[in-house]
Design an enzyme around this catalytic site. Structure first.
Site, PDB file in Angstrom:
ATOM      1  CB  THR A 129      61.321  47.127  56.077  1.00 45.86           C
ATOM      2  OG1 THR A 129      59.974  47.348  56.506  1.00 45.86           O
ATOM      3  CG2 THR A 129      61.538  45.632  55.875  1.00 45.86           C
TER       4      THR A 129
ATOM      5  CG  LEU B 141      66.259  56.464  57.471  1.00 46.34           C
ATOM      6  CD1 LEU B 141      67.496  56.430  58.355  1.00 46.34           C
ATOM      7  CD2 LEU B 141      66.238  57.741  56.635  1.00 46.34           C
ATOM      8  N   PRO B 142      65.632  53.845  53.837  1.00 51.11           N
ATOM      9  CG  PRO B 142      66.375  54.737  51.815  1.00 51.11           C
ATOM     10  CD  PRO B 142      66.372  54.983  53.288  1.00 51.11           C
TER      11      PRO B 142
ATOM     12  CE  LYS C  81      57.315  44.891  56.266  1.00 51.91           C
ATOM     13  NZ  LYS C  81      57.726  46.146  55.640  1.00 51.91           N
TER      14      LYS C  81
ATOM     15  CE  LYS D 289      64.340  47.111  52.052  1.00 52.97           C
ATOM     16  NZ  LYS D 289      63.604  48.202  52.725  1.00 52.97           N
TER      17      LYS D 289
END
Lengths: 301, 301, 301, 301
Positions: A99, A65-66, A174, A249
C-alpha cells in the site's frame, strides 16, 4: 502452476507467500530478514539471497513492501544499483501488493511499461488474519491484460479481486475506501456516544441504525462500542484488528493523494487529525475502533 | 379497529392519516388548514373543527407537527389556553410522530405521565413516498406498555417499528441516525470525487467500496454521483428525495441535543456547517445528496 | 452617585459589587448564598433578603447569574411568582451582566420594554482578576438611551465598555468574540506544534508569527506553549485563567445562536467538539490554553 | 556591494532583482523567459543565457522558483545534467526565496553543505506589492553564519528579515504562519457573519473583537467583510491581494509538512478543504478573503 518470485516476507507477505506454496506454485522468496526466508524455505519455498536471484526464471514477481520509497528503490534501482525492471525477464508479470502512494505506483508502472513489462498495483485489505486464511481483498490497477494474468494468482491468496482501473487505480481505490472507513468509524462512534449520553442502550441504537439510513460496515462488522458485538476488538480491549498507526499511515497517503489533485476532503482530513491526535496519546498500537473512547463519558461530572 | 384522532395533515400527516382510514380505523382529523381537513373527509375521515374536538372520544391521538414549539403548545397549552393533556380522556394513548428536539419530547412525556396518560414519541423516516406507500420507519421512545399499544397502529402506516428506549429515546435515536447519515453522505461524496480526480470511474469505485469496509447505506441505496445508480435523485438533477433544508433541520436538532449533553460530534458538526453553507447558496430545496457537487471538478483549470 | 441593586454575588458578581461600593454608590445586595451577602455587607453594602427587597428604591438593578434560565426566571417570574419586571419602579435601569443565550436576553428585553423599563444586556469578559481589579470589558446591547445611562455605572467596574447594538447584541457580540478566540487558540496551538515537530523553537516561531499575518491575541497575550511567555497559564501548569468548562459553555451558546440563524460556523463547531473532548478527558477545570497539549509530542516513538 | 546572480524573474523575482540593481549591486539575471531577462537588462542588470552563466563569478546566488521540483532540479541537477551546486564557486552564498516544501529545502541544503556551500532558505511574504516596494518579509532557515551573510542582501529587498532556525526552518515557519492565517481568515469570517445574521453591524462587531481576545491580523489589516475597511480586497470585489490559488498552494505544503511528522492540524486541514472547495467553484484568482462569501446570507428565504 507458475514460478513466482515473492519479495517481502513480513507479517502480511509471509503468510501470502505460504498460500502460494500451498496452492502448488514454485515460490522463490527473498527478504532482508534471513529468518523470514528460512521459515518459508522450511515450508517448501525456494530461498534466495537477493531480489534478483528470486526473480531469475520467475514468470511472476510479487512484492510486499512498507512504503513507496522501498517500491521505487527495488523496481527502479537507487544510485548506481539497477532495479528489478532492468533484470526481470521479458514477459515477467510484476505485481506490487504494497500500500503506497499512487504517484510511486504510477512511476513504477510507467517505467515497467517502457521496459516492456506488465505491472499491476494490487494493494490488499483484510489484515494478517486474511493473509493467513487466504481471504484477502485485492484492489488492482493496471491494463486489462495485466489484470487478467494477475487475477488467478491473486485468487490463491484472496477471496475478492477487484479491477479498479488503469495504472495506480488500485492504490487510489484502496485509499479512497480506507479514508471513507475512517469517516464511518468516527461518525458511528460519535452517534453512538451521543445516544448513550442521552440514556440509550448502544446495542439497541446500533441495531436501529444498522437497518436504517445510518447503516454502514462498522455497524455490520466492527462495532466500536465495547460489548455491543462479540469477537470484535472493541469487546477485547481494542486489541488486535487494524492498528491506529496503520489507519494513520493510510490517511497520510489519502491526504497526499488529495493534495496532488487539490481535492477537498473535509471529513477525511478531520479523521486524519483525530487519528493523529489519538496516536500521539499513545494509542498507535491499539485497534482503530478505539477512537470511540475519545468521545467518552464526561469525567468532569 | 380503533377511533384515532389525527392532528396535523401536511405532506406527511395527510397520507399517514389516509392509511389509517384505509386500514379501517375511525379517524377524526384536524388541521389549521381547512382544505387539508376537507380532503381527508372526502376519503372517509371525520372532519373536526378543533384539536379538542378530534380527540373527544378517541382511544388514540396522533400528532404530526413541524417543530417542538408546536408540540409543546398543543399538548401543554399556551397562556390561558389549556392543552390536549387537560382534555384527553383518561386512557387515551398519545403518539407524537413529529421530529422535534428530545427536550420537548421529554417535557410533554413527563406532563402526560403526570396526567396519567401514556405518551410515545415516534418520529418517522421514509419521506412523503414512504408516507403514501405505508412503508415508513417509526423510531419510538416510551414505556414498554405504551410502545406495545402503539405498535399495531403504527404498523398500519409503516414497515419498520423500532423501540429505542424510554421517553424521548425515539427522537434521540432518529437524530443520531440522521446525523450519521449526513456524515456517510459527505464522506462518500468526497471519496468518490477523490477517486474521480485521479481518473477512476465512480461507478467502479462505488462497486468496490460498497462490498468493502467503506460500505454504507448511501452506496447501497442513494449514490450521490450522477448516473452511477438509476432512480436516485443524483441521476435526476438532485430533485425529489430528502431536501437539504430538512437535513439541515435535523442536524440543527442533533447539535441542540449534543449541546445539552456537551457531547463531542466533530463529524456531525462539520456536516452541519457544510449543509448550512450548501443551503445558503440556494440549494435548500434540492436533494441532500447534491452536497456531492460541492466537491466537484476544478473549474480553475 | 446612585442606589444600585446587585443580585448574584458569585466569583464575578461579588468583586463587581464591591467596586461599586468603593466608587461611592449605595449598593443593595442579594444572593441565595447568605454568606456572600454577609461578606459584602461587611464591606459597606446593604444586605437584602430577597431580590425584590434589593430592587426596592434602586435606580439601577444589576444581575450576574449563571445561565439564561436563571435570568428569565428572575426577571419574568416563574409559575405563580412574579418577576422583577413586575416589581421594579417605573424608571429603574436594568442591566444583566450574565453571559446567556441571546434569545433569553431578547425575551427579557422585550418584556422589560413592554413594562416600560430600560434593559441592557452587558456580558463581561476579563475573568475574576478583571472583576477584582475593575478592568472588565463590557459588551452591551440595548437602546442608545439605555446604554448612555448604563455606561458610567459600568465604568466603575470595567475598563472597556462597548455598545454592540440593539437588545441582545451584547450577548451575540460576546459569543462571536469567544468563538473566534477558541479558533485562534486552537489554530495557534497546532501551528506551534507543527513547527516544533520540525525542530523549530516555539518561542522563535511565536515571535515571527506575532508580527506577521498570523498575529493574534493568543500570541500577544496568552501563548499556549509552556515556557514561551511568563505569567500565562501555559507556564504555570495551565492553572488559573479561563477554564475549559467556561469556554465550553460559551461555545455551547455560540452553537445555539448559530442554530437559530442556521449560520455555518465550521471552525467554531470544530473548536466546540475539540473542547468538549478535552473537557471529557478530565481537563474541565484547567485553563483553556491546555488544548495545546492535545497536539503534543508523538508518544508512540 | 556584491555581485549577485538572480534566477527566476517572475512577478515576484523581477521586482526583487530590480531592487538589488537599484541598491547598487551587480546583478546577473537569468530566466527561461527571455523577455523577462531583457526587461531587467534594460534597467541595469547583466543578462545571462543560462543559470550557470549567471552564477559564474557571483558571490551570492538568489533563486525564486515556483515549486520544490524546480529548486531541486536547478540546484541538484536532473538526469545527466549537473546542477548549480556542482558549478558554483567555492564560497558562493546560495539563497532560495521560493516557497517550497521543507523536505526539498532540507535536501538542497544538505547537498550544498556537502559541497561546502552555504545555503539559506528564505521564503517571502508580502506579495507583488511588497516586492516592488522593497518591503517584503523574509523568513530564513540556515546556519547563523549563512543568515548573517544573507541578511544585508535581503534587507535591500525587504523590511523584515527573520531567522527561524536551521536549514528548512524558513519554509516551515512560513507555512505555519500561512496555515494560521487561513484559520484566522475563516474563523473571523464566520464570526462576523454569525453576528450579521443576528442583526449586528459587522463594522461595530469588528471594532469590538479587534481590541478584545478575538483580535487578529485579519481584523487589523484585512477585514473580509465588504465595506468595513477601506483599501482592502473585500471592499474592491475581492480583487488583488493574495489569491485563493496561492493560499491553496501554501496549505498544500502545510498538509505535506504535517504529513511528514504526522502532526494533527484539524483547523488547518479544515481550512485546506474549505479553500479547495472555494477554488473549485471558480474563485481561484480572487483574493483569499473572498472565503467570507461562502458564509453569506441565506438565499432560500
Amino acid at each position: 502452476m507458475s514460478t513466482i518470485a515473492f519479495i517481502g516476507l513480513g507479517n502480511m507477505g509471509g503468510p501470502m507467500a505460504l498460500n502460494l506454496v500451498k496452492a502448488g506454485h514454485t515460490v522463490r522468496v527473498f527478504d532482508l530478514n534471513e529468518q523470514a526466508v528460512h521459515e518459508l524455505a522450511e515450508q517448501g519455498a525456494i530461498p534466495c539471497h537477493t531480489s534478483c536471484g528470486a526473480v531469475a526464471g520467475a514468470e511472476v514477481a510479487i512484492t510486499m513492501l512498507p512504503a513507496g520509497v522501498h517500491v521505487r528503490s527495488l523496481y527502479l534501482g537507487q544510485g548506481e544499483e539497477r532495479g528489478l525492471l532492468a533484470k526481470a525477464a521479458a514477459d515477467t508479470l510484476l505485481i506490487d501488493c504494497s500500500t503506497i502512494d499512487a504517484a510511486s505506483a504510477l512511476a513504477v508502472s510507467d517505467a515497467a511499461n517502457q521496459a516492456g513489462l506488465a505491472f499491476v498495483d494490487a494493494p490488499v485489505s483484510g489484515g494478517t488474519a486474511g493473509a493467513a486464511a487466504g481471504t484477502l481483498t485485492f484492489i488492482c490497477g493496471g491494463s486489462d491484460a495485466g489484470f487478467a494474468r494477475a487475477k488467478p494468482i491473486l485468487a490463491d491468496m484472496g477471496a475478492n479481486i477487484f479491477h479498479a482501473g488503469g495504472p495506480g487505480a488500485g492504490q487510489v481505490a484502496k485509499i479512497c475506501n480506507n479514508m471513507l472507513l475512517s469517516v464511518l468509524m468516527i461518525g458511528t462512534s460519535e452517534a453512538l456516544q451521543l445516544g448513550r449520553d442521552h440514556g440509550l442502550d448502544p446495542a439497541v441504537l446500533s441495531e436501529i441504525m444498522k437497518v436504517s439510513s445510518g447503516g454502514n460496515w462498522t455497524l455490520e462488522k466492527y462495532n466500536p462500542c465495547p460489548d455491543v458485538m462479540a469477537n470484535v476488538p472493541a469487546s477485547n480491549g481494542y486489541q488486535g484488528g487494524f492498528m491506529v498507526d496503520l489507519m494513520s499511515k493510510d490517511l497520510g497517503l489519502a491526504m497526499e493523494t488529495a493534495g496532488q489533485s487539490r481535492s477537498a476532503t473535509p471529513m477525511g482530513a478531520l479523521a486524519t487529525s483525530l487519528y493523529r491526535q489519538h496516536a500521539r496519546r499513545g494509542n498507535g498500537k491499539r485497534d482503530f475502533s478505539s477512537i470511540f473512547e475519545t468521545f467518552g463519558q464526561d469525567q468532569s461530572e
